[in-house]
Design an enzyme around this catalytic site. Sequence first.
Site, PDB file in Angstrom:
ATOM      1  N   THR A 194       0.801  -1.221   0.000  1.00  0.00           N
ATOM      2  CA  THR A 194       0.000   0.000   0.000  1.00  0.00           C
ATOM      3  C   THR A 194       0.840   1.281   0.000  1.00  0.00           C
ATOM      4  O   THR A 194       0.564   2.213  -0.750  1.00  0.00           O
ATOM      5  CB  THR A 194      -0.932  -0.002   1.227  1.00  0.00           C
ATOM      6  OG1 THR A 194      -1.838  -1.093   1.068  1.00  0.00           O
ATOM      7  CG2 THR A 194      -1.703   1.293   1.362  1.00  0.00           C
ATOM      8  N   ARG A 234      -1.342   6.105   5.617  1.00  0.00           N
ATOM      9  CA  ARG A 234      -0.298   6.056   4.582  1.00  0.00           C
ATOM     10  C   ARG A 234      -0.834   6.445   3.210  1.00  0.00           C
ATOM     11  O   ARG A 234      -0.102   7.000   2.387  1.00  0.00           O
ATOM     12  CB  ARG A 234       0.401   4.697   4.562  1.00  0.00           C
ATOM     13  CG  ARG A 234      -0.479   3.469   4.399  1.00  0.00           C
ATOM     14  CD  ARG A 234       0.388   2.207   4.584  1.00  0.00           C
ATOM     15  NE  ARG A 234      -0.351   0.958   4.483  1.00  0.00           N
ATOM     16  CZ  ARG A 234      -0.995   0.370   5.492  1.00  0.00           C
ATOM     17  NH1 ARG A 234      -1.041   0.935   6.683  1.00  0.00           N
ATOM     18  NH2 ARG A 234      -1.602  -0.798   5.317  1.00  0.00           N
ATOM     19  N   ASP A 268      -9.576  -3.061   0.079  1.00  0.00           N
ATOM     20  CA  ASP A 268      -8.412  -3.785   0.597  1.00  0.00           C
ATOM     21  C   ASP A 268      -8.767  -4.577   1.853  1.00  0.00           C
ATOM     22  O   ASP A 268      -8.406  -5.747   1.993  1.00  0.00           O
ATOM     23  CB  ASP A 268      -7.289  -2.795   0.899  1.00  0.00           C
ATOM     24  CG  ASP A 268      -5.998  -3.498   1.311  1.00  0.00           C
ATOM     25  OD1 ASP A 268      -5.431  -4.208   0.473  1.00  0.00           O
ATOM     26  OD2 ASP A 268      -5.577  -3.332   2.466  1.00  0.00           O
ATOM     27  N   ASP A 303      -3.324   1.196  -5.611  1.00  0.00           N
ATOM     28  CA  ASP A 303      -1.961   1.104  -5.087  1.00  0.00           C
ATOM     29  C   ASP A 303      -1.296  -0.239  -5.379  1.00  0.00           C
ATOM     30  O   ASP A 303      -0.073  -0.354  -5.320  1.00  0.00           O
ATOM     31  CB  ASP A 303      -1.962   1.381  -3.574  1.00  0.00           C
ATOM     32  CG  ASP A 303      -2.914   0.473  -2.823  1.00  0.00           C
ATOM     33  OD1 ASP A 303      -3.833  -0.114  -3.441  1.00  0.00           O
ATOM     34  OD2 ASP A 303      -2.757   0.354  -1.588  1.00  0.00           O
TER      35      ASP A 303
HETATM   36 ZN    ZN Z   1      -3.160  -1.332  -0.330  1.00  0.00          ZN
END
Ligand code: ZN
Length: 538
Positions: free
Chosen positions: A76, A160, A286, A331
């Site tokens: 990620t 993040r 995710d 990502d």
């Molecule tokens: Zn991810």
Amino acid sequence: MRRLAAALLFAGASPIAAQTPPAPRPAPKLIVAISVDQYAADLFAQYRNRYTGGLARLLGGAVFPSAYQGHAATETCPGHSTILTGYRPAHTGIIANSWIDQRAGRPDKVVYCAEDERVPGTDHNKYQASDLHLKVPTLGERMKAADPRSRVVSVAGKDRAAIMMGGHKVDELWWWDGDTYISYPGRAVPGAVQRTRDAVAALIARPQTALPLPRYCKPLDRPITVGGVTLGQGRFERTAGDKRAFRASPAADAAVLAMAAGLVQDMKLGRGPAPDLIAVGLSATDYVGHSTGTQGTEMCIQQAELDEAIGGFLGVLDATGVDYEVVLTADHGAHDMTERQMERAMPMEAHMEPGANAKMVGAAIGRDLGIAGPVLLGGEGDVWLDAKLTPAQRTRVLAEAVRRYRTMPQVAAVFTGAEIAATAMPASPPDTWTLIERARASYDPTPSGDLLVLLRPRVTSIEKPGPGYVETHGSPWDYDRRVPVIFWRKGMTGFEQPLSVETVDIMPTLAATLGLKVSGVDGRCLDLDPGPGDSCAR
Ligand SMILES: [Zn+2]
């Protein structure tokens, strides 16, 4: 024969008048960058014909169904670091979600990609969120450098994602921390964020009944038992107060989109003297993937709800009257959990053997060579030599580790840091890169390991699945590297480009539409004009 007849008929029509090329379109006033975490190209392919909402609208834009997060460590943080910087992780400095830095001035040597490990009293679980490790500017920073009146907002389900897309200069930066939406210490909470906090707290306080199951999801409605849990038939029912279940549900994405919409409205984004940017990180796909895989009712419902929520968000943007440009990507990719793959005729699927873990390999080498200490640090992927080894021991341990990994049937390749560093950065299309070229795109000598161990295709790095963690990504294989990239703007002529491009191409492409000059980045501008015009030349 029918085609020939048509050609004869049209030959009698009057010739098409010579057209003067249209004047270049003014730059958009608002860039909207959406990342759908774990939105694999394969997932996009599976559902693209089912969308009727926001994603269906975006499909009318410039569609690159085979874009690449080209690097080896498809996690990620590295993935998000490529999207709005134009640089591969080798240059963003974000080589993984976390790495080992034995020089870190605290007992815990594991460093999280979006933290400042210099803050006293922290560790990689209880950390101070920071943009410290992102080495390059984002598009938002470039916009601000060109005109300080440009505003940059970044919101996401994960810190993040928000930090890597927002960068070092953000007007608003908010993410879900497991409890509510937070930012760096000392930042005032804007009204739109407070409203989202309150609405989500009220939502979580109530139980959630099963979400509707679209008709096309019914063939997926089959149970599978993994790690002691039966999955495959979930519909996001949850008990009152279950924050973990909220995080892994479509409501989490809807909440981030609502917060983004509120910030667009309240800040009047796109209506100032300079263009603005909002980055939106949608993390639920995710969490749904990790906890339930990709081929159950859970992911099918998630896709339907995501499509609808993005449609609602675009509707709010439309109502502002602002000329905005959207880019949507991911990502990294993923593929379904090992156990269900095996049921569906994929006998090569396997979990990583514990013996391939660096802790086990290091312990065995230490025992056999008579060296005390852990010898090797890490798990799979990047592996570090214990900094306490003498130079002579380092040489012996490195050679022995390479030899042992190469005998393991689950290991596809093992490269030393020196081998990767000596490899040229790849310049060919990303679908043609060799394994070491993929590793090169992930390699930064400071944080990267002394060794890189790559597992064979379809060997998952999950040694033992358990609740919330049955499927993952992070490999150098295409199911984890391939993601869609879609650009959309009202009135644009859509087209599809099936050849491979990279997510690092997004930043220079958006910069060109804004009239910003960029050079020296890893990506290249993609021409979004399907005609003779060139959106990169403006
Ligand atoms: Zn991810």
